[in-house]
Design an enzyme around this catalytic site. Structure first.
Site, PDB file in Angstrom:
ATOM      1  N   HIS A 136       4.643   1.999  -2.629  1.00 36.22           N
ATOM      2  CA  HIS A 136       3.864   0.889  -2.065  1.00 36.22           C
ATOM      3  C   HIS A 136       3.643  -0.289  -3.019  1.00 36.22           C
ATOM      4  CE1 HIS A 136       3.435   3.237   1.449  1.00 36.22           C
ATOM      5  NE2 HIS A 136       2.308   3.854   1.194  1.00 36.22           N
ATOM      6  N   HIS A 210      -0.721  -0.760   6.725  1.00 41.11           N
ATOM      7  CA  HIS A 210      -1.093   0.640   6.478  1.00 41.11           C
ATOM      8  C   HIS A 210      -2.423   1.040   7.122  1.00 41.11           C
ATOM      9  CE1 HIS A 210      -0.930   4.460   4.435  1.00 41.11           C
ATOM     10  NE2 HIS A 210       0.143   4.100   3.742  1.00 41.11           N
ATOM     11  N   GLU A 345       3.764   2.847  10.302  1.00 40.44           N
ATOM     12  CA  GLU A 345       4.136   1.765   9.387  1.00 40.44           C
ATOM     13  C   GLU A 345       5.570   1.309   9.666  1.00 40.44           C
ATOM     14  OE1 GLU A 345       3.113   3.377   5.330  1.00 40.44           O
ATOM     15  OE2 GLU A 345       2.450   4.999   6.615  1.00 40.44           O
TER      16      GLU A 345
HETATM   17  C1  BGC Z   1       3.255   7.507   2.596  1.00 37.58           C
HETATM   18  C2  BGC Z   1       2.465   8.744   2.223  1.00 37.58           C
HETATM   19  C3  BGC Z   1       1.316   8.318   1.378  1.00 37.58           C
HETATM   20  C4  BGC Z   1       0.481   7.361   2.193  1.00 37.58           C
HETATM   21  C5  BGC Z   1      -0.716   6.858   1.444  1.00 37.58           C
HETATM   22  C6  BGC Z   1       2.369   6.627   3.383  1.00 37.58           C
HETATM   23  O1  BGC Z   1       3.047   5.469   3.701  1.00 37.58           O
HETATM   24  O2  BGC Z   1       4.424   7.822   3.277  1.00 37.58           O
HETATM   25  O3  BGC Z   1       3.272   9.683   1.524  1.00 37.58           O
HETATM   26  O4  BGC Z   1       0.546   9.394   0.961  1.00 37.58           O
HETATM   27  O5  BGC Z   1       1.269   6.285   2.573  1.00 37.58           O
HETATM   28  O6  BGC Z   1      -0.365   6.379   0.240  1.00 37.58           O
END
Ligand code: BGC
Length: 381
Positions: A136, A210, A345
């Site tokens: 991310h 998110h 997402e």
């Molecule tokens: C990811 C997860 C992660 C979550 C929070 C999601 O987009 O795929 O693995 O734990 O985000 O960070």
């Protein structure tokens, strides 16, 4: 001191808001938007929270720290409004510790293997913030920066524009990336996000959103019924990096082509479910890339709330809150437990910079990155 931004719509022209004391501006459509202070970052930068309301009374509160959707109130089948997203009441809590609640994600949503990729023969090294991988956008991704906010005139509904300049080298990524994220609360109860971005050097970009949803606003999400418009998904290794295979969902717990309760197969003895501790995978959407289309539909039987996810992106990460573990106390004192929410997402596939066979995430100078995501709400009987 309370500040408000006036929303002006004049012959379709986009007019930015001036800060006036204590007034909420009314839109021609009957919606409105106003702003209030939400606190300050550790560095002392002020952050505002914007309340967008449409004529149906749907309300989204969004702050310009991380572009976070702090609350989203939508009706159930009896017209009862409830907040359907997880998060915190206070900015400080978002700053202290957040598993990406409600935020804008960038410069690269999801994982890049071992925090490394090669572009034009140059090797770029990113911070590894998720086991061996980069997740991310890095240590300080777009979810942890203050975006420049402007209220725009729009005929679609109350509109908030957020802008951020990610400098060349930030978190290890090449090129000055100028990003605009525009949130609009539409008259048909959609929260629409339009991203655009440009760069001055070849780079990689994968932006997403998110928000953690729970359409019943309590308990786990295992009874929510999900449809995902995808014949294939991208299986992962034990560190959640795609293997490169596009695997048919047919005959697997990943087949959501017919609406199925999240909990129906989530605990099956399946290697992919074990790697994700539930669903935490990217689906390959059945639609042309770049064209806005339906990615998923989620319905919650007790309230009748329905969420449709539309996107121009080629993939969808469906994550079932498998890392929520009862350690975070959220809005109104709700302690967030295992699988109390799900995320949808829309994105390019994880680790695309290391998979030339996946749709490209390279952005070049002179080109504009575009991505539209809509979370649209309705109800069923
Ligand atoms: C990811 C997860 C992660 C979550 C929070 C999601 O987009 O795929 O693995 O734990 O985000 O960070």
């Amino acid at each position: 001191m309370q500040s408000s931004y006036v929303w002006l719509t004049l012959l379709g022209a986009s007019l930015c808001a001036a800060c006036l004391l204590g007034c909420a501006a009314v839109a021609p459509s009957g919606g409105n938007i106003n702003a209030q202070p939400f606190g300050k970052t550790k560095e002392g930068t002020p952050v505002d929270i914007f309340t967008l309301r449409n004529k149906n009374g749907v309300e989204a509160r969004i702050c310009n720290y991380g572009g976070i959707v702090v609350s989203l109130k939508v009706p159930d089948r009896n017209g009862q409004m409830s907040d359907v997203v997880l998060g915190y009441d206070k900015l400080d809590d978002y700053i202290k510790s957040s598993p990406y609640f409600g935020c804008l994600v960038g410069r690269y949503g999801n994982r890049i293997a071992k925090g490394k990729f090669t572009l034009n023969g140059n090797v770029y090294t990113l911070a590894t913030n998720n086991g061996p991988n980069a997740l991310h956008g890095g240590i300080k991704g777009f979810d942890k920066v203050v975006w420049e906010a402007k209220v725009l005139g729009s005929h679609d509904g109350p509109t908030l524009q957020l802008r951020y300049l990610s400098k060349d080298g930030e978190e290890g990524y090449p090129g000055n990336l100028s990003v605009t994220a525009v949130y609009t609360l539409t008259e048909d109860n959609g929260l629409k996000l339009d991203y655009t971005a440009t760069t001055d050097k070849d780079t990689v970009v994968n932006l997403t959103q998110h928000t953690y949803f729970n359409l019943a606003q309590k308990g786990d999400i295992l009874n929510h019924v999900v449809m995902i418009n995808a014949d294939k998904f991208t299986p992962v290794d034990s560190t959640l990096i795609p293997t490169g295979e596009l695997r048919p969902v047919e005959g697997t717990p990943f087949d959501f082509r017919k609406p199925t309760a999240i909990g129906a197969r989530i605990n099956q003895d399946d290697e992919q479910l074990k790697f994700g501790n539930g669903y935490d995978h990217n689906w390959v959407l059945n639609k042309p890339m770049g064209q806005l289309g339906l990615a998923a539909r989620v319905s919650e039987p007790t309230t009748g709330r329905v969420l449709e996810v539309l996107t121009t992106e080629p993939g969808l990460q469906f994550y079932t809150g498998n890392f929520l573990d009862g350690t975070l106390k959220g809005k109104g004192g709700w302690v967030y437990q295992f699988r109390n929410a799900f995320c949808m997402e829309p994105q390019h596939y994880p680790d695309s910079p290391n998979h030339p066979e996946f749709p490209s995430v390279v952005l070049k100078p002179g080109k504009t990155y575009k991505n539209t995501i809509i979370y649209r709400f309705s109800t069923s009987k």
